[in-house]
Design an enzyme around this catalytic site. Sequence first.
Site, PDB file in Angstrom:
ATOM      1  N   CYS A 110      84.192  38.929  22.184  1.00  0.00           N
ATOM      2  CA  CYS A 110      82.922  38.411  22.151  1.00  0.00           C
ATOM      3  C   CYS A 110      82.840  37.069  23.123  1.00  0.00           C
ATOM      4  O   CYS A 110      81.705  37.313  24.098  1.00  0.00           O
ATOM      5  CB  CYS A 110      82.852  37.675  20.750  1.00  0.00           C
ATOM      6  SG  CYS A 110      82.432  38.615  19.197  1.00  0.00           S
ATOM      7  N   GLU A 163      85.795  35.287  24.472  1.00  0.00           N
ATOM      8  CA  GLU A 163      86.993  34.768  24.631  1.00  0.00           C
ATOM      9  C   GLU A 163      87.529  34.940  26.257  1.00  0.00           C
ATOM     10  O   GLU A 163      87.752  35.970  26.635  1.00  0.00           O
ATOM     11  CB  GLU A 163      88.038  35.299  23.752  1.00  0.00           C
ATOM     12  CG  GLU A 163      87.726  35.304  22.278  1.00  0.00           C
ATOM     13  CD  GLU A 163      87.107  36.606  21.846  1.00  0.00           C
ATOM     14  OE1 GLU A 163      85.895  36.867  22.216  1.00  0.00           O
ATOM     15  OE2 GLU A 163      87.664  37.424  21.114  1.00  0.00           O
TER      16      GLU A 163
END
Length: 799
Positions: free
Chosen positions: A437, A439
């Site tokens: 997502c 990170e």
Amino acid sequence: MNGITERVHRLQERYLATPPAIDAERAVIITRSYQETEGEPMVIRRAKALKKLLNEMTIWIADDELVIGNQAKVARSAPIFPEFSYNWIIEEMENEPFEKRDADRFLIDEETKETIRGLFDYWDGKKLNDIILRMLPEESKKAIENSGVYTFGIPEVAISGVGHYSPNYKTILEKGFSGVKNDALEQLKQLGIPRDGRDIEKYHFWNAIIMVCDAAAGFAKRYAKMAREMAAGEKDANRKTELLQIAGNCDWVPENPARTFWEACQSFWFLQLLLQLESSGHSVSPGRFDQYMYPYYAKDVKEGLITKEYAQELIECLWIKLSEINKIRPIGATKAFGGYPMFQNLCVGGQTRDGRDATNELSYICLDASMNVKLHQPSISVRIWNGTPEQLWFKAIEVKKQGLGMPAFYNDEVIIPALLNRAKELADVRDYAIVGCVEPGCQGYEYGWSGGTGDAPFFSLPACLELAINNGVNLLTGVQAGPATGDLASFTSFEEVKEAYVKQTQYFVDHFAVITNVVDLAHMQLVPLPILSCAMEPCVERGVDVSAGGTKYNSTGTAGVGVSNVADALSAIKKFVFDDQKYSGAELLSALKSNWEGKEALRSEIIAGTPSYGNDDSYADELARWAAGVYCKQTEECTGPRGPYSPGLYPVSANIPMGYGRGASLDGRKAGESLADGISPMHGKDKNGPTATLNSAAAVDHLINSNGTLLNLKFHPSAVEGDNGTRNLMSAIKTFFDNKGLHLQFNVVSSKTLRDAQKNPNKYRGLVVRVAGYSALFVGLDPALQEDIIERTEITELA
């Protein structure tokens, strides 16, 4: 930009017309291999299992394909990974049919069901999930069962592979698996007799590496043989030539170093596919595709071997292959991660390892490919820094305005310092990629578990506050879930409220670490990953599997959820109980226990009169920064078996199911309603426009959140139309990034369109929207998730 070609359009239409199904073939082959290798070292068993799979699984080459290789017998089908978990598959198959779900539906025939039933006895008690549940301390089990702080319950603990990494594709592109194999052979030669300490583990590891390198090469040669056989019977001269070239590509890569851009695309895809076949983890992220692929493109263009147009068609074929990767999740997880997401994050732009602008022609081709293909994979992102060319800004926003929810924007000026603060080298940090997502991680050098799906749960900050103001008792169940820290009726100062929140958060962060560390240890013992270890540095050099900490950087990333809910609830307590003294703590706590029944006037007053996060109001924004900071500081003090913890603030879309198990809260929520997503405001509470929202989000400390933050916005298309809309968007993102924001993403779609898509799904089967840190096909989402997207504040004007 070149428009979509007829070939790619046919591939795209075929993809959209193919319903996802469940494929049991992998499960059968892996089970046979495990039965044959009982008692052998686990890393050898894993290598032999993969070898057997690659030798025996069904392969196919579809019409029009230029890049080949399949995960299952039919495109978009999901294999089963019994070595991780199995019980939930049996239960759902019998009681909640996969094909009748609200979201992420999968076809399954009776033959497949019978095959799945037949494998259950072997795996009963042997699965990763079984072992983890036996390893968990009882108090940690109770923390999971009783609190609602974590995403899942006991049966769902660690039911899949971890994923969440960006491998070093460059290693396989430049050396091939033959080069990795030679490295392992050389290490074995130097080792000699494995007489010391852990040398025997290294001995088995290097032999496993040799085995999977040979298996990878053999897998590709199966396709080469098939392509030649197809070419022999092909009547179309152009397709015959393509099939022969495909055969030549597969004979050479990924065994050997790629020599051309087409070979590089094929080698990249084989590695991506092998990683997905090895483990059921998702978020296997291509990362800096425009960097490691560019030398092959530039060389071919210079030598006249390829045109820009053909390179773009190859990439678009590759984008469709990435979209074919699929995964089956439990029905509960589809409410948190709906839309068949695989989170294969691919980023363009940013900086080189020596700090120069990294933008190149391939950066633009990748963005154009996403605009043409209009599918949810790869999840494309743009790295922004002070030297980003305006042309890349314009291209990225042009793509964003197409309504795909992509690309997402990431700020080098925050992420690089945040990663440096985690004791990483500057060159590696400048070369970071986005994983899953949101990170950030050092591509090819970092194995940083993150997210909350196969590895660790998401963490509810509002749950900790609920327990803090109710003496550790769960409002919905009445069970003592956390330590007794007093309640709102007895607190005499706002500081006591904050102290109780700190204690509850610490208690559940500690158990979070226990849970995650147990999962980590179990993965080390039961599911080593030799294929991934080939492409993560310096695993082969060290002789240590990636799951055991063989990479240069090892960490565990966390994800805190509900920042704005906690901020608004604390703001209400501070204002109404202690600053204005209009209501007692007992009155507010009583209203929560009754779920606001008979207290609608009080609820309305709380909602209307509380300074709320998202409006550039320091009263609430400082509480958001404080509450998030408590969680982050406690998290970064934890240590896992492989290395330190790295905090983040994002929910994927777990904010919806995490709200189901929560009582009413003092931000005005009723029991069971969704939490806020990421560091976004609660729907409808951001009254002062997008600039105010961005200022509130910037008040959160993004530097400590080295595992990423997530901010969602939604624009009506009319708000950003034309060159003026583009420049306004660019200005807003720049200002947010200048104020130390880490990440920003938004949808450009009207609520009217989304409502119509709910009513007429067949008309909108290709509608892609931004869900959380990923985009998905809207009509495939759970209805609750669809509603959450629709209810986001729709921005109709951006000055």
